[in-house]
Scaffold this active site. Sequence first.
Site, PDB file in Angstrom:
ATOM      1  CE  LYS A  79      -3.990   1.930   2.537  1.00 50.85           C
ATOM      2  NZ  LYS A  79      -4.850   1.444   3.626  1.00 50.85           N
ATOM      3  CB  SER A 154      -7.922   3.380   3.056  1.00 47.40           C
ATOM      4  OG  SER A 154      -7.232   2.989   3.536  1.00 47.40           O
ATOM      5  CB  SER A 178      -8.329   0.666   5.596  1.00 45.98           C
ATOM      6  OG  SER A 178      -9.119   1.812   5.533  1.00 45.98           O
TER       7      SER A 178
END
Lengths: 490, 95
Positions: A79, A154, A178
Site C-alpha cells: 500500500k 482504503s 481499511s
Amino acid sequence: MELYELTAHELAELIRTRKASAAEIARSFAGRIAEKEDAVKAYITVTEDKMLQAAEETDRLAAAGELLPPLAGVPCAVKDNMSTAGVRTTAASRILENYVPVYNATAVEKLEENLIPMTGKANLDEFAMGSSCENSAFFPTRNPWDLSRVPGGSSGGSAAAVAADECAFALGSDTGGSIRQPASFCGIVGVKPTYGRVSRYGLLAFASSLDQIGPMTKDVEDAALALNVICGRDVMDSTSLSAEAPDFTKALTTEIKGMKIAVPREFMEKGIAEDTKGAVLAAMKHYEELGAVVEYVSMPNVGYGLPVYYIIAPAECSSNLARYDGVKYGHRSPLSRDTFSMYKKSRTEGFGPEVKQRIMIGTYALSAGYYDAYYLKAQKVRTLVKNDFEKIFSEYDVIISPTAPDTAFGIGEQTDDPYTMKLADICTIPANLAGIPAMSLPCGFDGKGLPIGLQIMAPALGEEVMLRAAYAFEQTSDFRKKPAFPGGNK
Amino acid sequence: MLTKQDIEAIAHLSRLEVGEDAEKLTEQINKLLDDFASLQAIDTSEIKPTSHAVPMYNVFREDEVRPSLSPEDVIKNGPDTMDDAFVVPRIVDTD
C-alpha cells in the site's frame, strides 16, 4: 494454470522444489500487471525492474545453496502509505506526489529481509481516509469482480491487486476497516492484527492509536505466512508489542470442535443487506456443523463505535498531518509569501476534500472548550466499547459478524453522501477501537455475484484462534473463487 | 450548530483555506456533529478514557548511539534547500 493464479504458499512450494524460479514467477506477474492494470488501476507505481532484480537475487541465492525464507521470491504489493526507500510514496495525495523516502518502513524492510519482491505501490484513499479508493488524488481503483464498482477502501488497490492476480499477496493498513472491508468487497482474505503486533515505523500515520499494518491474501494459509514475516517487536516503534510472535501456520487446523463463537445481535440488525445477512447465517450454521457452539450475544455499546471513531480518528489525524507544512518534504505552494501563507496554501493545494474535512473536525474536537465534550467523551465511550469485547471474550473464543453491511457499491454512487459511505465501516471500526485482531474471509456471493465477507474477531493477541476459525471455515467451504473480469477481459 | 465563521476559524487553526467551500463544509461538519450528539446521553462519569487500546507505560530503551539519516538524506525531499538547510520564507518582519 498460470503462475500468477497461484497462492503465495503454492508459489513458495514451486520455488522450494525448484519447479519454478523466482524470476519466472516475477515475469508472470509483470505480464499479468501489463495485461490487467489498465482496467483495474490497482497501482500508483509499478516497480517491475525492482521486482525482477529481487527475484533474480533470490534465484542466485537458491543456486548457491542458501536456505531461503518461506516466502522468498513470492511477489507482494505494498500500500502506498508505507515508506519504501528510493520508491515514490504518495499516500495517494498531491501533497506527497513527488516524495521519495530515504528509508524503509519496518514492514517493508521485513519483506526485503525475507527476499520478497515488491510488485509496486498500491492505490488507496488519500492518507487512508475513505472506504472506496475514490478519495485517491490520482484515480479510483476498480473492483475486478465488476469494473463499474469500487474495490472498497482504503486499501482498495492492495485488495484489487490480489483479486486480479496482479500480485501474490499484499500489505494493507487498517484504521477503521481499511484492510477488511476491501478484502470483503474483492473476495479475498484480509487480516488486521492486534494493535502493536506489526511495527508502524515508516507507515504514514493517520490515526496512531488505531492504525495497524496487515496482510491481504488469496487464502488463510497465505495470511498466516505473511503474518510470520511482518509481526514482531521493533525498537523503532515504541507501541509495538514485546509479545513474541508465534509461528501462525501452526494454528491452521480444521479442528474447532467445542470452539465458542459469539454473534452480536447489534452487528446483524439495521442496515445489513439481506444477502449479506443470509451468508452470515449460513456461516453460523456451518460452524455448528463443524462442532462449534454458536450463540447470539449483545454488545450494547458497539453501536457507538461510529461516532467515537469519527471523533478520535480525525483528532489524531489533525495532529499527525500537521507535519505537512511545505518545509521538509512534500508540496510547497508557489504562492508562499510568508510562513502563514506557505502553510495554508501548501496544505490547501496539497490535501483533498475528505482529508481537509477530517483535519478540521479533529482540530475542532481538540480545541479549547470542546476537548471534554468531544475528544475526552469519545475516549470514555471507547472504554465502554472495549469493555463490551472483554465481557464477550471472557466466555467466547471468537466473535463473527458481516465484514461490511453490503457488497461493493458503484463508483460515484456514494460520494455525494459521505456519511452513508462511513456506514460501510460500521462492523469493522469496533475492533480498531478495542485494539483486537480481526479478519475478513469470503463467505458467499450476493444476487449480483459479488463476494460477501465474514468477519472474525478475537481477543488481543488471539490471532491463532482467529486464524483457526477462518481456516476451518475456508477448508470446508467453497467460497474461494476468482473474478471472471466482467467487461474487462481482453 | 457551527456557523460559516466558525468553520473559517477552524480552518485557520488547521492552517487551511476553505474559500468557496465554506458553506458546504459547514453543512457537512454540522451533519457529523449531529451524529456525535448521541454520545452526550451516555453516562460516563465513572468511566476512564482509553487513549491507547493496549495499556502501555514508559517504554524504555538503552540510550545508545545508533545510525541515523545523513544531513544529505534529511534534506533530500525538501521543496527548497540550500547546503544542509531548508529554505523558508522570511519569518521576521523587516520593518
